[in-house]
Design a protein around this motif. Structure first.
Motif, PDB file in Angstrom:
ATOM      1  N   GLU A  32       0.849  -1.195   0.000  1.00 42.92           N
ATOM      2  CA  GLU A  32       0.000   0.000   0.000  1.00 42.92           C
ATOM      3  C   GLU A  32       0.880   1.239   0.000  1.00 42.92           C
ATOM      4  N   GLU A  34       1.800   4.660   1.102  1.00 47.67           N
ATOM      5  CA  GLU A  34       1.502   5.499   2.259  1.00 47.67           C
ATOM      6  C   GLU A  34       1.492   6.972   1.845  1.00 47.67           C
ATOM      7  N   THR A 107      -7.039   5.552  -1.018  1.00 48.56           N
ATOM      8  CA  THR A 107      -6.135   4.421  -0.882  1.00 48.56           C
ATOM      9  C   THR A 107      -5.501   4.119  -2.231  1.00 48.56           C
ATOM     10  N   LYS A 109      -3.516   0.572  -3.438  1.00 47.04           N
ATOM     11  CA  LYS A 109      -3.023  -0.730  -3.016  1.00 47.04           C
ATOM     12  C   LYS A 109      -2.665  -1.576  -4.232  1.00 47.04           C
ATOM     13  N   VAL A 193      -7.129  -5.281   5.709  1.00 47.27           N
ATOM     14  CA  VAL A 193      -5.974  -4.387   5.681  1.00 47.27           C
ATOM     15  C   VAL A 193      -5.035  -4.770   6.814  1.00 47.27           C
ATOM     16  N   SER A 197      -2.700   0.009   9.312  1.00 42.14           N
ATOM     17  CA  SER A 197      -3.691   0.796   8.582  1.00 42.14           C
ATOM     18  C   SER A 197      -4.933   1.015   9.433  1.00 42.14           C
ATOM     19  N   ARG A 201      -6.309   4.651  10.670  1.00 38.66           N
ATOM     20  CA  ARG A 201      -7.671   5.089  10.363  1.00 38.66           C
ATOM     21  C   ARG A 201      -8.434   5.432  11.630  1.00 38.66           C
TER      22      ARG A 201
END
Length: 216
Positions: A32, A34, A107, A109, A193, A197, A201
């Motif tokens: 993912e 960042e 996001t 990914k 996830v 993450s 969140r």
């Protein structure tokens, strides 16, 4: 705050997109984006979180991947690593254009053979402009899903859809109970996830709730 017109889930593919060779070589590893930092004109440092696979195989694939250089592990935990890498070419770098057009990148990914991005789109014309920009760079864009948020009750609190989803899941699964009825690992598995993450969140979502309720 004006709520987004639509949420767009898109797939970006091209053999020269960042880490595409690595993604194909080590499909079990979930990667993912960042964030990215422009160190100087034309030079990008990219920060990736990787989890769920063989780190040795991932590192070996990264070392042979022509899209990045100078890979450095900056966080090394049992379940995940965070890497800093230098992008070797900006020719296929397209997501900054999405931000320039006014879209918010929620996001980004790794997918089966490219990248899956979720964007807040203020109007469909901006998405068309982004697709044209990608086409100019031979980057294929497949719109996998377009939808209006089914429930916008979090919008007035400046929550993104993923933050609201995570907070609701934490509530429904008992993560917020005392004592907790679910661990952060179980919450991460339910959401698909990493634990970091989920933690990020929850922190950002809680911060937005406090700022837009208690501090108003």
């Amino acid at each position: 705050m004006t709520t987004p017109t639509v949420i767009a889930e898109i797939e970006l593919t091209h053999p020269e997109l960042v880490l595409t060779r690595t993604i194909e070589a080590v499909p079990a590893m979930k990667t993912e984006l960042e964030y990215q930092v422009v160190a100087e004109p034309g030079t990008y440092y990219l920060f990736f979180e990787a989890h769920g696979g063989d780190f040795d195989a991932f590192d070996a694939a990264v070392a042979e991947d022509p899209t990045v250089s100078d890979s450095t592990v900056i966080i090394d935990a049992p379940e995940l690593r965070v890497y800093r890498m230098t992008l070797t070419s900006t020719e296929r770098l397209v997501l900054p254009k999405a931000a320039e057009l006014g879209m918010r990148i929620l996001t980004a990914k790794s997918g089966e053979s490219g990248w899956l991005a979720t964007l807040e789109v203020p109007e469909l014309e901006t998405l068309k402009a982004f697709r044209s920009h990608c086409a100019e760079r031979d980057v294929a864009v497949k719109v996998k899903r377009l939808y209006h948020p089914e429930d916008r009750r979090g919008a007035q609190y400046d929550l993104t859809p993923v933050q609201r989803e995570t907070l609701v899941a934490a509530y429904e699964r008992g993560y917020l109970e005392v004592p907790r009825e679910a661990s952060i690992q179980e919450l991460a598995e339910a959401l698909g996830v990493s634990t970091s993450s989920v933690s990020a969140r929850l922190r950002r979502g809680t911060k937005n709730l406090v700022e837009n309720t208690l501090l108003r």
